[in-house]
Scaffold this motif. Structure first.
Motif, PDB file in Angstrom:
ATOM      1  N   HIS A 452       5.060  -9.788   3.967  1.00 41.11           N
ATOM      2  CA  HIS A 452       4.662  -8.927   5.087  1.00 41.11           C
ATOM      3  C   HIS A 452       5.224  -9.495   6.391  1.00 41.11           C
ATOM      4  CE1 HIS A 452       1.202  -6.633   7.327  1.00 41.11           C
ATOM      5  NE2 HIS A 452       2.404  -6.377   7.807  1.00 41.11           N
ATOM      6  N   GLN A 462       0.880  -0.993   3.003  1.00 43.42           N
ATOM      7  CA  GLN A 462      -0.317  -1.396   2.275  1.00 43.42           C
ATOM      8  C   GLN A 462      -1.357  -0.287   2.269  1.00 43.42           C
ATOM      9  OE1 GLN A 462      -1.522  -5.748   2.748  1.00 43.42           O
ATOM     10  NE2 GLN A 462      -0.063  -5.534   4.447  1.00 43.42           N
ATOM     11  N   LEU A 472      -5.066  -5.153  -4.069  1.00 46.75           N
ATOM     12  CA  LEU A 472      -4.201  -6.086  -3.346  1.00 46.75           C
ATOM     13  C   LEU A 472      -4.910  -7.407  -3.101  1.00 46.75           C
ATOM     14  CD1 LEU A 472      -2.753  -3.319  -2.679  1.00 46.75           C
ATOM     15  CD2 LEU A 472      -2.162  -4.339  -0.472  1.00 46.75           C
ATOM     16  N   ASN A 474      -4.654  -9.737  -0.007  1.00 41.70           N
ATOM     17  CA  ASN A 474      -4.116  -9.956   1.338  1.00 41.70           C
ATOM     18  C   ASN A 474      -5.167 -10.689   2.150  1.00 41.70           C
ATOM     19  OD1 ASN A 474      -5.913  -7.837   1.779  1.00 41.70           O
ATOM     20  ND2 ASN A 474      -4.339  -6.359   2.374  1.00 41.70           N
ATOM     21  N   SER A 534       0.148  -9.724  -0.904  1.00 43.70           N
ATOM     22  CA  SER A 534       0.793  -9.463   0.390  1.00 43.70           C
ATOM     23  C   SER A 534       0.471 -10.596   1.344  1.00 43.70           C
ATOM     24  CB  SER A 534       0.307  -8.135   0.979  1.00 43.70           C
ATOM     25  OG  SER A 534       0.831  -7.949   2.282  1.00 43.70           O
TER      26      SER A 534
END
Length: 735
Positions: A452, A462, A472, A474, A534
């Motif tokens: 990212h 996203q 995800l 993140n 991510s």
């Protein structure tokens, strides 16, 4: 092959088991996916080979595969250079082409000129148009001896300056075939004006480190009263004072190669053009490697080094050793302070100068493009040795041809100027991340990793995958407001009105990545389903979360570094929720903010190679970053957001025909990744509600643009490379 590509490129990274819509995002379900994926990759490799094959020149006789492979790459060659100059790979034809020597001041050019005078070559340079000799007004090319008894000749034109070049063109200098070697300080102008498709040129030059060259010029012009450019006001200056002058000469080599005047701005695009011109059309020599450089020039010029005259001249200039005498090679050229009386050099054209770190850094900072170009030339010098030696390889000498071709095959797979025969990637990056063309593994062996890059469309991307029901890892899962059992890795559903899920970790900081690793991220059994990771922390995440047992498969959205920097400035003027928010920036103008580095120069290159903002970046770091992108990343562009999303969907196995997926794609691709489309305002997290702003663009060529270009120079060069990779990867995804 075309049918194979059309049928299979939509399953680039397939899943290996059937999935229900409730548990996982909507994906295509296709049998034999692993074998199909392998077929796609095989097809891509074959097509890539075919594409490369078609870019190579025909192989015949003494022209080796090495020469062709050396030139097999995307070209930004200027039209006049393409049509009027001989390829580096072409065997020389001294009778059919006219050589030109680009005389870069204080780089050994005067020594080269005197050497070839000594050898009896007919030269074109300043002396030929001197009125003292009476030929400067002739209406035709005249060859004459300027000094009786010296046995060397010149033609009656001055090709070192533009007016003289135009006169030489008018008189048909090149077309007359009277000259062995033309000397000039205007390579672009001379190349375009003097040559044509029937009378081609062969370019040579001696290069010197830009800092040494500039400092030598400074000390020389402090006392060179005989020069028109003599500067008496410099006599009592220090190097630091001189380096800080506003009219300081900068990036001389790049400027001359692209034909720009002093005072014109030069940028990274000029550097790219200059590099390509040197790579394809210059026989490069180095002042620090004078013996080897002159040997190569002699081959190109057809000099018989075994003749008595050539032997004597080479000995006089310290290029070969007389019997029982060791040559003082360091005394050859314009940079030494002490010179042997047997060398045909001039003391007043050679000067000692100190080399201290502060002075070096000050001069280097004023010549950033030339510094990169010179580093590139050092590699070209190494690469060209086999090419030049192969000019006269016997076609039947299979051993020599085999050696040349072996190196050629290595060169053909690397960008121009890259190292040959070395492992470029750090071992952990190589082991923990799959290559772009590696076959897909099962979900237990690899996980997609989205790098990212801030303000490059990553948040929008996203959100789109959350809309599709992706899970995800993140920063969201690390938020304490979401209840979760922190003793284990688990999936949580943060939003009642959004099908997206997250893993209960924060993998966007080094602290969070370390904690996730310690809690069993990727090692816990059983591990919850995860669609992608991510994080901004490329290297730390790649070497901490992933392993040879569980690989990452990389993809990223890239944006022009200047646009990204400007977007981040306007964002952080208002983003009070960000830890990097700067209240003093709130009332600051873009022009003021861009005046200096605010602590995030060349962010992409630094993240890729693992260097913080205090560390000095080098061209080696840039080349490593490019190699990581080339071998490990499926690349997308924010400026081609819709196409990039399609590629990522293929990469992730998203079924784009599914109605819900289509709706999500429609909501988030119309914005280009960074605008205020109404769908993008849907609250997922408070701090992300206004993660993009409509803001003014920076004007190309403005003071802010120029300053940001210098601050983010390496990132801009990397981005240019990413554009090429994006085009090269197109064949993987086109239906």
């Amino acid at each position: 092959m075309a049918q194979l590509m059309r049928r299979t490129t939509t399953t680039m990274l397939p899943t290996t088991r059937s999935q229900s819509r409730r548990e996982e995002p909507r994906r295509q379900v296709t049998g034999e996916r692993g074998r199909v994926f392998a077929a796609v990759i095989l097809g891509f490799c074959v097509l890539s080979f075919i594409d490369t094959f078609h870019t190579l020149e025909p192989y015949s006789g003494r022209r080796s595969l090495l020469s062709s492979a050396y030139l097999a790459t995307t070209s930004t060659l200027l039209p006049w250079a393409h049509h009027y100059l001989a390829d580096v790979s072409d065997a020389p034809d001294p009778d059919g082409e006219t050589a030109l020597f680009w005389h870069i001041p204080k780089s050994g050019g005067t020594t080269a000129k005197r050497l070839y005078q000594c050898m009896g070559k007919t030269l074109a340079h300043r002396v030929g148009a001197d009125p003292r000799f009476g030929h400067d007004q002739e209406n035709e090319i005249v060859v004459f001896e300027p000094h009786e008894g010296k046995d060397w000749k010149v033609v009656n034109v001055d090709t070192t300056i533009k007016p003289g070049i135009l006169r030489a063109k008018e008189l048909g200098l090149v077309q007359s075939h009277t000259t062995d070697l033309i000397f000039t300080m205007e390579p672009a102008f001379a190349g375009e004006q003097l040559y044509d498709e029937d009378n081609k040129g062969r370019f040579l030059a001696l290069f010197r480190h830009p800092v040494d060259r500039a400092a030598s010029m400074f000390f020389y012009l402090q006392k060179a009263t005989w020069e028109k450019t003599y500067r008496p006001e410099w006599a009592d200056m220090t190097v630091m004072e001189w380096a800080n002058l506003k009219n300081f000469e900068s990036d001389y080599m790049v400027r001359k190669l692209v034909g720009k005047k002093f005072g014109d701005s030069v940028d990274e695009m000029d550097l790219i053009i200059a590099k390509e011109l040197v790579r394809q059309r210059f026989i490069v020599g180095l002042m620090d490697e004078m013996v080897e450089s002159i040997r190569r020039f002699n081959i190109v010029l057809g000099v018989d080094e075994s003749s008595d005259r050539s032997q004597q001249c080479m000995e006089d200039f310290g290029l070969i050793a007389p019997e029982d005498v060791t040559p003082a090679i360091s005394a050859v050229g314009e940079g030494s302070g002490e010179e042997s009386t047997t060398h045909a050099t001039d003391k007043k054209n050679s000067n000692k100068h100190p080399k201290g770190d502060p002075e070096f850094n000050a001069i280097a900072a004023r010549n950033p493009l030339d510094m990169v170009l010179y580093s590139y030339i050092l590699q070209l010098f190494e690469d060209q040795k086999l090419i030049i030696d192969s000019y006269f390889v016997d076609a039947e000498d299979e051993e020599d041809e085999a050696t040349i071709d072996e190196v050629a095959n290595e060169l053909a797979l690397l960008p121009p100027g890259a190292d040959v025969g070395t492992s470029r990637l750090p071992s952990e990056i190589q082991a923990n991340l799959v290559n772009v063309n590696d076959p897909a593994q099962d979900k237990g062996s690899e996980t997609p990793f989205f790098w990212h890059i801030p303000k490059s469309g990553g948040t929008t991307l996203q959100r789109m995958y959350f809309c599709m029901g992706f899970t995800l890892a993140n920063e969201v899962g690390g938020n304490a407001k979401f209840d979760s059992d922190r003793s284990k890795i688990d999936v949580i559903s943060p939003w009642s009105d959004n099908p997206g899920k997250v893993i209960n970790v924060d993998v966007t900081s080094q602290e969070g990545i370390t904690e996730a690793k310690n809690r069993g991220f990727f090692t816990q059994t059983p591990h919850p389903h995860l669609d992608l990771v991510s994080s901004q922390e490329f290297k730390f995440a790649a070497t901490t979360l992933f392993s040879p047992e569980h690989n990452g498969r990389m993809f990223a959205l890239f944006r022009h570094p200047i646009d990204r920097a400007v977007s981040k400035f306007y964002y952080l003027q208002k983003a009070t929720w960000e830890s990097t928010y700067k209240e003093r920036w709130k009332s600051m103008t873009l022009e003021k903010w861009a005046e200096k580095d605010r602590g995030e120069n060349n962010w992409m290159v630094r993240m890729l190679v693992g260097k913080d903002n205090r560390a000095v970046l080098t061209t080696e770091d840039l080349e490593l970053a490019k190699e990581i992108v080339r071998t490990k990343f499926v690349v997308g562009l924010m400026d081609s957001f819709d196409e990039s999303v399609h590629r990522f969907n293929v990469f992730l196995g998203v079924d784009e025909s599914d109605a819900v997926n289509q709706e999500c794609i429609g909501q988030f691709t119309s914005s280009g990744g960074d605008s205020h489309a109404s769908a993008n305002r849907k609250v997922i997290e408070t701090k992300n509600q206004w993660n993009s702003y409509a803001h003014p663009d920076v004007e190309y060529g403005s003071p802010a643009w120029v300053s940001l270009s210098k601050i983010n120079f390496f990132d801009i060069l990397l981005y240019r490379y990413v554009l090429e990779v994006f085009e090269e990867q197109r064949s993987l995804f086109n239906a």
